[in-house]
Design an enzyme around this catalytic site. Structure first.
Site, PDB file in Angstrom:
ATOM      1  N   CYS A  42     -57.989  15.021   5.303  1.00 32.19           N
ATOM      2  CA  CYS A  42     -57.264  15.376   4.362  1.00 32.19           C
ATOM      3  C   CYS A  42     -56.779  13.681   3.490  1.00 32.19           C
ATOM      4  O   CYS A  42     -56.156  13.463   4.737  1.00 32.19           O
ATOM      5  CB  CYS A  42     -55.657  15.903   4.640  1.00 32.19           C
ATOM      6  SG  CYS A  42     -55.339  16.287   2.809  1.00 32.19           S
ATOM      7  N   ASP A  44     -54.009  13.374   2.845  1.00 31.63           N
ATOM      8  CA  ASP A  44     -52.608  13.545   3.184  1.00 31.63           C
ATOM      9  C   ASP A  44     -52.085  12.211   3.570  1.00 31.63           C
ATOM     10  O   ASP A  44     -52.753  11.749   4.583  1.00 31.63           O
ATOM     11  CB  ASP A  44     -52.185  14.809   4.106  1.00 31.63           C
ATOM     12  CG  ASP A  44     -50.339  14.985   4.322  1.00 31.63           C
ATOM     13  OD1 ASP A  44     -49.951  13.618   5.038  1.00 31.63           O
ATOM     14  OD2 ASP A  44     -50.168  15.687   4.109  1.00 31.63           O
ATOM     15  N   ARG A  46     -49.557  11.203   5.028  1.00 29.15           N
ATOM     16  CA  ARG A  46     -49.340  11.046   6.790  1.00 29.15           C
ATOM     17  C   ARG A  46     -50.492  11.179   7.786  1.00 29.15           C
ATOM     18  O   ARG A  46     -50.080  10.897   8.933  1.00 29.15           O
ATOM     19  CB  ARG A  46     -48.525  12.581   6.915  1.00 29.15           C
ATOM     20  CG  ARG A  46     -46.943  12.047   5.778  1.00 29.15           C
ATOM     21  CD  ARG A  46     -46.594  13.536   5.728  1.00 29.15           C
ATOM     22  NE  ARG A  46     -47.099  14.420   5.351  1.00 29.15           N
ATOM     23  CZ  ARG A  46     -46.462  15.791   5.198  1.00 29.15           C
ATOM     24  NH1 ARG A  46     -46.105  15.945   5.552  1.00 29.15           N
ATOM     25  NH2 ARG A  46     -47.164  16.464   4.763  1.00 29.15           N
ATOM     26  N   HIS A  98     -55.308  19.183   9.247  1.00 25.37           N
ATOM     27  CA  HIS A  98     -54.042  18.847   9.963  1.00 25.37           C
ATOM     28  C   HIS A  98     -52.541  20.175  10.089  1.00 25.37           C
ATOM     29  O   HIS A  98     -53.152  20.427   8.712  1.00 25.37           O
ATOM     30  CB  HIS A  98     -52.961  17.663   9.665  1.00 25.37           C
ATOM     31  CG  HIS A  98     -52.590  17.769   8.080  1.00 25.37           C
ATOM     32  ND1 HIS A  98     -50.953  18.089   7.587  1.00 25.37           N
ATOM     33  CD2 HIS A  98     -53.512  17.393   7.025  1.00 25.37           C
ATOM     34  CE1 HIS A  98     -51.092  18.085   5.784  1.00 25.37           C
ATOM     35  NE2 HIS A  98     -52.812  17.772   6.053  1.00 25.37           N
ATOM     36  N   CYS A 101     -50.430  21.223   6.557  1.00 26.08           N
ATOM     37  CA  CYS A 101     -51.839  21.158   5.104  1.00 26.08           C
ATOM     38  C   CYS A 101     -51.059  21.349   4.202  1.00 26.08           C
ATOM     39  O   CYS A 101     -51.242  22.619   3.943  1.00 26.08           O
ATOM     40  CB  CYS A 101     -52.817  20.745   5.548  1.00 26.08           C
ATOM     41  SG  CYS A 101     -53.990  20.428   3.951  1.00 26.08           S
TER      42      CYS A 101
HETATM   43 CO    CO Z   1     -53.313  18.555   3.878  1.00 24.17          CO
END
Ligand code: CO
Length: 211
Positions: A42, A44, A46, A98, A101
């Site tokens: 992803c 993302d 993090r 994750h 998400c």
């Molecule tokens: Co995500």
């Protein structure tokens, strides 16, 4: 100093530190890329592939998009997959989602995210529909979202197996192994949820018999 200037300054400091520990590091790495893994994760911020797996530059070939989707018309993803599997000859392809998400959460709402995002999230809604009975039976919203995150990862691994890129590599070289993982933002731990390799059967409708 602006935030962007700070990035460039940190970069210089990092390069100097690496070089002081290993003077040939950049010279060596610039000649050779032989990663063993392709990571489809992803976007993302993090979930950085190398940090959470303790790997170094040169070890993982990376593709990231919102909610780690494998879409059979996505030329970007397919180019990365083809290059990694056919040319770099990676031994493992990892789809890593994750918990928590934002893409998965958004797909579970009926909110209009406007054209492009609606189109992208639609793929996650399709995963929900495939597993509607199981998902609807989970009352707690967070647990239901977590389960959809796991099922989404599994579905994306199945999408990989449906490509001629993977099927050809399986047939000719008995690699790569496909892994579906989910990373926990709250504890930093990766949970393996699904796996496939050249012995795995897929829906015959998607099998190429003349590779
Ligand atoms: Co995500």
């Amino acid at each position: 100093m602006t935030p962007v200037e700070k990035l460039l300054q940190s970069n210089k400091a990092w390069a100097a530190e690496v070089k002081s520990k290993d003077p040939d590091y950049f010279e060596r790495l610039s000649h050779l890329q032989t990663p063993e893994f392709l990571w489809i994760g992803c976007s993302d911020s993090r979930v950085p592939a190398d940090k959470i797996t303790g790997t170094q530059p040169g070890e993982i070939f990376v593709h990231r998009n919102i909610a780690n989707l494998v879409i059979h018309t996505d030329v970007n993803l397919l180019s990365v997959l083809d290059f990694a599997v056919t040319h770099l000859k990676v031994r493992h392809v990892i789809v890593c989602g994750h918990y928590g998400c934002g893409g998965v959460k958004a797909a579970m709402t009926n909110h209009d995210y406007k054209y492009v995002l609606n189109m992208w999230l639609r793929n996650i809604k399709d995963v929900y529909r495939l597993h509607r009975t199981e998902l609807d039976s989970i009352e707690d919203l967070e647990m239901r979202t977590d389960r959809l995150t796991e099922l989404n990862v599994k579905e994306q691994v199945l999408h990989l197996a449906k490509t001629s890129i993977i099927q050809r590599a399986w047939k000719k070289e008995e690699r790569p192994r496909l892994h579906g993982w989910v990373y926990g933002l709250k504890d930093g731990i990766i949970k393996p949820v699904f796996e496939m390799d050249h012995h795995s059967r897929i829906d015959p409708m998607y099998e190429y018999d003349d590779l």
